[in-house]
Design an enzyme around this catalytic site. Structure first.
Site, short mmCIF file in Angstrom:
data_model
loop_
_atom_site.label_atom_id
_atom_site.label_comp_id
_atom_site.label_asym_id
_atom_site.label_seq_id
_atom_site.Cartn_x
_atom_site.Cartn_y
_atom_site.Cartn_z
CG HIS A 73 76.72 -22.06 32.07
ND1 HIS A 73 75.64 -22.69 31.49
CD2 HIS A 73 77.20 -21.25 31.11
CE1 HIS A 73 75.50 -22.25 30.25
NE2 HIS A 73 76.44 -21.38 29.99
CG HIS A 92 79.01 -23.39 25.81
ND1 HIS A 92 78.58 -24.19 26.85
CD2 HIS A 92 78.47 -22.17 26.05
CE1 HIS A 92 77.82 -23.48 27.66
NE2 HIS A 92 77.74 -22.26 27.21
CD GLU A 121 74.38 -19.55 27.77
OE1 GLU A 121 75.35 -20.00 27.15
OE2 GLU A 121 74.51 -18.91 28.83
CG HIS A 171 76.07 -13.64 27.78
ND1 HIS A 171 75.00 -14.41 28.17
CD2 HIS A 171 77.05 -14.52 27.46
CE1 HIS A 171 75.31 -15.69 28.08
NE2 HIS A 171 76.55 -15.80 27.64
#
Lengths: 284, 118
Positions: A12, A59, A246, A198
């Site tokens: 995403h 977020h 995630e 990440h």
């Protein structure tokens, strides 16, 4: 009765949202990425889902640290996107499916998942980018179509303690049971969004672990899930980076569909922004 | 069960955002959360220090804001999801934010990402 027709996991990354807004789909550096969603589009056309249950993480648009739910379920008639503060264009609202939301809420709580319910919930790029990737078609006026109703399910990946991989997978299983007991005839697709490995902060910013990414995608694709459920959330930070957690949404997605659903399509792309990108389709 | 002690950090180059960090960074993160609103971003740009004062951001963090020291803010309780909204005001993208923390150029950072995922 409602039934889950399949599941899709996808990145995403905000930059993908920007590429869509700018119309870069056929630019040389983007074409192979966007083309890799064609098999998913074809599958969606064939199964015609009515509802998408979208498992993702907020977020810092809807939730702040004043109240941070571990699991939150949307129960709104529509979900509004809003300014996230760093320039991603705002997209038009998404219709909700309130009856299914409340059925999920009843069923999940009965199943001992003490979720937070949200009759208002803004949705950020974790929700909007996957839907734009999966349903890009426009009407005659050039407006993006909204062919499916939605139910957002948000996992806390912002503030430790996070839910564990095994807990998120169990949440997915409970979502699967809930859908199966909904009396209306609905075709449901479950999305898990985010990843891959990440890390945005610290001296290790820019960390990517491709072997771990591919191992996770293989394990999820083949339902060899025990390989991943032995990890703690801190293990995921170590192996996949602070934001690589995630992956929890992918585990929930995997839990929602039966083991007989296998990987029908998979594509991996080297670094798009600070993470590699991937899309995976699980279907009978 | 995760038995890592509260506030303990054993992953190299990584500050796990747990309760210990969340307490230190609450005011800072609350200010950055307010940057979802364009009017608040403008107010910050007009007078950074006054805006920090409104949220009672502690002095050390205000200094780090002035120095554009992302790593110091992260160490002192800033959460990157909220700090990203502040970085957006400064016109920094996520590669630039990463490069700043690593102490390398944006170009070197991008090359690193490419090599890691090749």
């Amino acid at each position: 009765m409602a039934r889950i027709v399949g599941a899709v996991a996808t990145s995403h990354i905000p930059l993908i949202g920007k590429a869509i807004a700018m119309g870069w789909q056929n630019e040389p550096q983007w074409k192979s990425f966007f083309d890799s969603y064609a098999p998913v589009h074809e599958w969606l056309r064939s199964v015609q889902p009515d509802v998408a249950i979208v498992v993702y993480n907020d977020h810092g648009l809807n939730f702040f640290l004043d109240k941070m739910p571990t699991f939150a379920v949307g129960a709104a008639p529509e979900y509004v996107n809003a300014d996230e503060g760093w320039g991603l264009p705002v997209v038009k609202p998404f219709p909700g499916h309130q009856e299914l939301s409340w059925h999920l809420i009843e069923s999940l709580v009965a199943d001992e998942f003490d979720i937070t319910t949200c009759q208002e919930m803004t949705v950020d790029h974790g929700f909007t980018v996957p839907l734009a990737l999966l349903w890009p078609s426009k009407d005659d006026q050039g407006n993006v179509a909204r062919p499916v109703k939605t139910v957002p399910i948000v996992l806390n990946t912002v503030q430790f303690p996070l839910p564990s991989p095994v807990r998120c997978h169990k949440l997915g299983e409970a979502i699967g049971r809930a859908v199966a007991s909904f009396p209306e005839d609905l075709r449901v697709v479950v999305l898990g969004t985010g990843g891959l490995s990440h890390q945005l902060e610290g001296e290790r910013a820019g960390f990517i672990n491709k072997p771990f990414d591919l191992m996770c995608c293989d394990a999820i694709g083949s339902d060899d899930i025990d390989r991943l459920l032995r990890y703690s959330s801190r293990d995921l930070v170590r192996e996949a980076g602070s934001q690589g957690v995630e992956l929890l949404a992918w585990l929930a997605m995997r839990g929602a569909v039966s083991g007989s659903m296998k990987r029908k399509h998979f594509a991996y792309h080297g670094a798009v922004s600070n993470t590699a990108a991937a899309v995976m389709l699980l279907a009978p | 069960m995760d038995t890592t002690p509260f506030g303990h950090d054993d992953i190299p180059g990584t500050i796990v955002f747990d309760g210990h960090q969340a307490m230190k960074g609450y005011a800072l993160n609350k200010m950055c959360f307010s940057f979802n609103d364009a009017a608040n971003r403008e107010a910050f740009k007009r007078d950074e220090d006054a805006y920090c004062g409104k949220f009672r951001v502690p002095p050390a963090q205000r200094d780090a804001i002035k120095r554009r020291d992302v790593l110091a803010l992260v160490r002192d309780g800033g959460n990157i999801y909220y700090l990203a909204k502040w970085a957006g005001i400064l016109g920094l993208n996520v590669q630039q934010v990463g490069a700043l923390q690593r102490g390398i150029t944006e170009e070197a950072f991008r090359l690193m990402l490419k090599e890691e995922s090749a």
